[in-house]
Write a protein that holds these residues in place. Structure first.
Motif, mmCIF file in Angstrom:
data_model
loop_
_atom_site.group_PDB
_atom_site.id
_atom_site.type_symbol
_atom_site.label_atom_id
_atom_site.label_comp_id
_atom_site.label_asym_id
_atom_site.label_seq_id
_atom_site.Cartn_x
_atom_site.Cartn_y
_atom_site.Cartn_z
ATOM 1 N N GLY A 144 0.824 -1.198 0.000
ATOM 2 C CA GLY A 144 0.000 0.000 0.000
ATOM 3 C C GLY A 144 0.859 1.250 0.000
ATOM 4 O O GLY A 144 1.929 1.288 -0.624
ATOM 5 N N LYS A 145 0.429 2.260 0.736
ATOM 6 C CA LYS A 145 1.174 3.526 0.818
ATOM 7 C C LYS A 145 2.317 3.370 1.818
ATOM 8 O O LYS A 145 2.090 3.114 2.999
ATOM 9 C CB LYS A 145 0.250 4.660 1.256
ATOM 10 C CG LYS A 145 0.945 6.009 1.375
ATOM 11 C CD LYS A 145 -0.020 7.088 1.855
ATOM 12 C CE LYS A 145 0.658 8.439 1.934
ATOM 13 N NZ LYS A 145 1.743 8.488 2.955
ATOM 14 N N LEU A 146 3.538 3.527 1.364
ATOM 15 C CA LEU A 146 4.702 3.411 2.241
ATOM 16 C C LEU A 146 4.809 4.644 3.127
ATOM 17 O O LEU A 146 4.609 5.769 2.681
ATOM 18 C CB LEU A 146 5.972 3.268 1.398
ATOM 19 C CG LEU A 146 6.024 2.122 0.389
ATOM 20 C CD1 LEU A 146 7.351 2.135 -0.354
ATOM 21 C CD2 LEU A 146 5.789 0.785 1.065
ATOM 22 N N TYR A 147 5.144 4.426 4.407
ATOM 23 C CA TYR A 147 5.287 5.598 5.279
ATOM 24 C C TYR A 147 6.436 5.513 6.279
ATOM 25 O O TYR A 147 6.839 6.526 6.847
ATOM 26 C CB TYR A 147 3.984 5.903 6.023
ATOM 27 C CG TYR A 147 3.461 4.793 6.913
ATOM 28 C CD1 TYR A 147 3.867 4.699 8.242
ATOM 29 C CD2 TYR A 147 2.532 3.876 6.442
ATOM 30 C CE1 TYR A 147 3.373 3.685 9.069
ATOM 31 C CE2 TYR A 147 2.025 2.878 7.246
ATOM 32 C CZ TYR A 147 2.451 2.783 8.571
ATOM 33 O OH TYR A 147 1.962 1.794 9.376
ATOM 34 N N HIS A 148 7.011 4.324 6.515
ATOM 35 C CA HIS A 148 8.153 4.278 7.427
ATOM 36 C C HIS A 148 9.084 3.124 7.060
ATOM 37 O O HIS A 148 8.637 2.059 6.636
ATOM 38 C CB HIS A 148 7.709 4.102 8.888
ATOM 39 C CG HIS A 148 8.876 4.107 9.851
ATOM 40 N ND1 HIS A 148 9.608 5.224 10.102
ATOM 41 C CD2 HIS A 148 9.447 3.106 10.575
ATOM 42 C CE1 HIS A 148 10.580 4.940 10.966
ATOM 43 N NE2 HIS A 148 10.501 3.655 11.262
ATOM 44 N N ALA A 149 10.388 3.358 7.242
ATOM 45 C CA ALA A 149 11.395 2.321 7.014
ATOM 46 C C ALA A 149 12.456 2.405 8.099
ATOM 47 O O ALA A 149 12.652 3.460 8.715
ATOM 48 C CB ALA A 149 12.028 2.479 5.642
ATOM 49 N N ARG A 150 13.124 1.295 8.316
ATOM 50 C CA ARG A 150 14.211 1.227 9.300
ATOM 51 C C ARG A 150 15.418 0.578 8.634
ATOM 52 O O ARG A 150 15.301 -0.470 8.000
ATOM 53 C CB ARG A 150 13.783 0.411 10.517
ATOM 54 C CG ARG A 150 14.906 0.111 11.506
ATOM 55 C CD ARG A 150 14.350 -0.400 12.817
ATOM 56 N NE ARG A 150 13.631 0.677 13.496
ATOM 57 C CZ ARG A 150 12.901 0.501 14.590
ATOM 58 N NH1 ARG A 150 12.761 -0.710 15.112
ATOM 59 N NH2 ARG A 150 12.295 1.528 15.159
ATOM 60 N N SER A 151 16.580 1.212 8.777
ATOM 61 C CA SER A 151 17.826 0.692 8.216
ATOM 62 C C SER A 151 18.751 0.296 9.358
ATOM 63 O O SER A 151 19.130 1.140 10.177
ATOM 64 C CB SER A 151 18.492 1.768 7.345
ATOM 65 O OG SER A 151 19.755 1.322 6.883
ATOM 66 N N THR A 152 19.106 -0.984 9.415
ATOM 67 C CA THR A 152 19.960 -1.464 10.504
ATOM 68 C C THR A 152 21.161 -2.217 9.954
ATOM 69 O O THR A 152 21.081 -2.902 8.930
ATOM 70 C CB THR A 152 19.195 -2.408 11.453
ATOM 71 O OG1 THR A 152 18.852 -3.617 10.757
ATOM 72 C CG2 THR A 152 17.937 -1.754 11.985
ATOM 73 N N GLY A 153 22.274 -2.095 10.664
ATOM 74 C CA GLY A 153 23.475 -2.863 10.352
ATOM 75 C C GLY A 153 24.226 -3.132 11.638
ATOM 76 O O GLY A 153 24.377 -2.236 12.475
ATOM 77 N N PHE A 154 24.700 -4.361 11.802
ATOM 78 C CA PHE A 154 25.261 -4.744 13.100
ATOM 79 C C PHE A 154 26.579 -5.502 12.991
ATOM 80 O O PHE A 154 26.710 -6.431 12.189
ATOM 81 C CB PHE A 154 24.259 -5.635 13.846
ATOM 82 C CG PHE A 154 24.783 -6.169 15.159
ATOM 83 C CD1 PHE A 154 24.756 -5.386 16.300
ATOM 84 C CD2 PHE A 154 25.319 -7.449 15.247
ATOM 85 C CE1 PHE A 154 25.233 -5.861 17.507
ATOM 86 C CE2 PHE A 154 25.808 -7.945 16.447
ATOM 87 C CZ PHE A 154 25.764 -7.146 17.575
ATOM 88 N N ARG A 155 27.551 -5.056 13.787
ATOM 89 C CA ARG A 155 28.707 -5.851 14.160
ATOM 90 C C ARG A 155 28.854 -5.732 15.676
ATOM 91 O O ARG A 155 28.678 -4.643 16.230
ATOM 92 C CB ARG A 155 29.990 -5.351 13.497
ATOM 93 C CG ARG A 155 30.084 -5.574 12.002
ATOM 94 C CD ARG A 155 31.437 -5.082 11.503
ATOM 95 N NE ARG A 155 31.507 -5.033 10.051
ATOM 96 C CZ ARG A 155 32.494 -4.434 9.385
ATOM 97 N NH1 ARG A 155 33.472 -3.848 10.055
ATOM 98 N NH2 ARG A 155 32.503 -4.429 8.071
ATOM 99 N N ARG A 156 29.193 -6.808 16.327
ATOM 100 C CA ARG A 156 29.321 -6.808 17.781
ATOM 101 C C ARG A 156 30.578 -6.058 18.224
ATOM 102 O O ARG A 156 30.538 -5.180 19.078
ATOM 103 C CB ARG A 156 29.351 -8.253 18.306
ATOM 104 C CG ARG A 156 29.614 -8.393 19.811
ATOM 105 C CD ARG A 156 28.488 -7.804 20.637
ATOM 106 N NE ARG A 156 28.716 -7.941 22.066
ATOM 107 C CZ ARG A 156 28.275 -8.949 22.806
ATOM 108 N NH1 ARG A 156 27.589 -9.938 22.243
ATOM 109 N NH2 ARG A 156 28.504 -8.979 24.101
ATOM 110 N N ARG A 157 31.728 -6.436 17.679
ATOM 111 C CA ARG A 157 32.996 -5.766 18.003
ATOM 112 C C ARG A 157 33.964 -6.083 16.861
ATOM 113 O O ARG A 157 34.796 -6.956 16.950
ATOM 114 C CB ARG A 157 33.534 -6.269 19.340
ATOM 115 C CG ARG A 157 34.674 -5.423 19.928
ATOM 116 C CD ARG A 157 34.773 -5.588 21.442
ATOM 117 N NE ARG A 157 34.881 -6.975 21.818
ATOM 118 C CZ ARG A 157 36.044 -7.607 22.055
ATOM 119 N NH1 ARG A 157 37.181 -6.941 21.930
ATOM 120 N NH2 ARG A 157 36.070 -8.870 22.410
#
Length: 375
Positions: A144-157
């Motif tokens: 439908g109508k897009l309204y929110h996105a989340r961008s994540t990227g992970f490294r522990r150490r």
């Protein structure tokens, strides 16, 4: 099928990785390699059967048979080399991020248009099976109508050099321009922009961090002056918001994958911990007043698409797509425009941290300064 004759600038870690991938792409022929470390360039040339070796890329550009050049250098070298290659009448494939600053990236995009040549940026996650499935769902209107996105990227150490991986060049603004955002975040942010149709940026707010302990001797030796963690919120045209968290080093067991939601459905992409995925691709919607959490057979979807396509490898990877576009099989995805928008967001997050307030896209673009280094 036309053979595309390619030159490589940079025989380091990334250059070698690019050379390896070209070995498996029909129609791609490596005819030259260049590095200021001539001995290393010669070693790579012998190993992979590349006939011509140079220490100066300007000399390499005189080779008339070259159709395209792959720029595998640190961020702040991208703009001068890319612009020179374009002006020499060659197409360019450039490592991510597009450059060390928005101003330099914009100059690259403008040079490509002025010279009538293709500029392709290495945004590897655009070719993931889950990205292609997400794009199918979005293009079919299933969110439908897009309204929110989340961008994540992970490294522990796993900060470059200080935690044992990579070189100190990744940890200094002088050569890299930025830290986790430029190294990893470019992949994740660019993917979300691509899925949303690369909307115009309006405002950005954010902070960067370098808080976790590191070996003091390596800190000093590396000149570590970039972020290990960045977080922010971006306001995009059409009322869309994008929140960001990107980590080289973070005291958590992992982060859920990036996500995007609309009025009729949502998608979650795979996330990561240090040694395994935290979640896999899923689609969420409501059918007959029932909340549905759906999994997708990505391998089957990929197999079907490949079987039905006249050019089954055209989206197999960033480099496969590049060669297919140069051969005229498919239009080149707008990776340069997406990478430039990603750079605007990243630089805006840095500026917001520096000023301690929200910043506008125009403010970021007008205040951007060149970080380029001429070889």
């Amino acid at each position: 099928m036309d053979t595309i004759k390619i030159g490589i600038v940079g025989a380091g870690q990334i250059g070698k990785a690019h050379v390896e991938e070209y070995m498996d792409i029909p129609g791609a022929e490596l005819v030259a390699i260049c590095d200021i470390n001539l001995e290393e360039a010669r070693r790579v040339a012998v190993k992979y059967g590349i006939p011509s070796v140079y220490a100066d890329y300007r000399e390499m550009l005189r080779q008339e048979e070259l159709a395209a050049v792959d720029v595998c250098l640190h961020n702040n070298y991208h703009m001068p080399v890319t612009t020179a290659v374009l002006e020499a009448g060659k197409h360019v494939y450039c490592e991510k991020p597009i450059a060390g600053s928005y101003k330099d990236g914009l100059q690259m995009v403008e040079a490509a248009k002025r010279c009538g040549k293709l500029l392709h940026i290495q945004l590897a996650h655009l070719y993931d099976k889950e990205t292609r499935a997400a794009k199918q769902l979005i293009d079919a209107g299933k969110l439908g109508k897009l309204y929110h996105a989340r961008s994540t990227g992970f490294r522990r150490r796993n900060r470059p050099y200080v935690d044992g991986y990579g070189t100190a060049a990744f940890t200094r603004k002088e050569t890299a321009g930025g830290g986790a955002l430029y190294d990893m975040g470019v992949y994740h942010i660019a993917r979300m922009l691509y899925l949303m149709g690369n909307p115009k940026v309006e405002r950005i707010t954010g902070r960067t961090y370098q808080e976790m302990p590191m070996d003091e001797e390596r800190r000093v030796r590396s000149g570590f002056d970039v972020e290990e963690l960045a977080a922010g919120l971006v306001f995009l045209e059409g009322g869309i918001t994008l929140d960001i968290i990107e980590s080289w080093s973070l005291q958590l067991g992992g982060l859920e994958g990036s996500s995007i939601v609309g009025s009729d459905g949502g998608i979650r992409l795979s996330g990561a911990v240090s040694d395994r995925e935290t979640n896999s691709f899923s689609y969420h919607t409501t059918i007959a007043d029932l909340d549905m959490d759906c999994t997708v057979n990505l391998e089957r979807a990929d197999w079907r698409q490949r079987m039905l396509s006249p050019f089954p490898d055209a989206y197999a990877s960033s480099q496969h797509h590049w060669i297919s576009a140069l051969q005229g099989q498919v239009p080149l995805l707008p990776t340069a425009d997406i990478a430039l928008n990603t750079m605007l967001i990243s630089e805006g997050l840095y500026l917001s941290h520096q000023l301690g307030r929200e910043v506008s896209a125009d403010e970021v673009a007008q205040g951007s300064k060149s970080t380029s280094i001429v070889l």
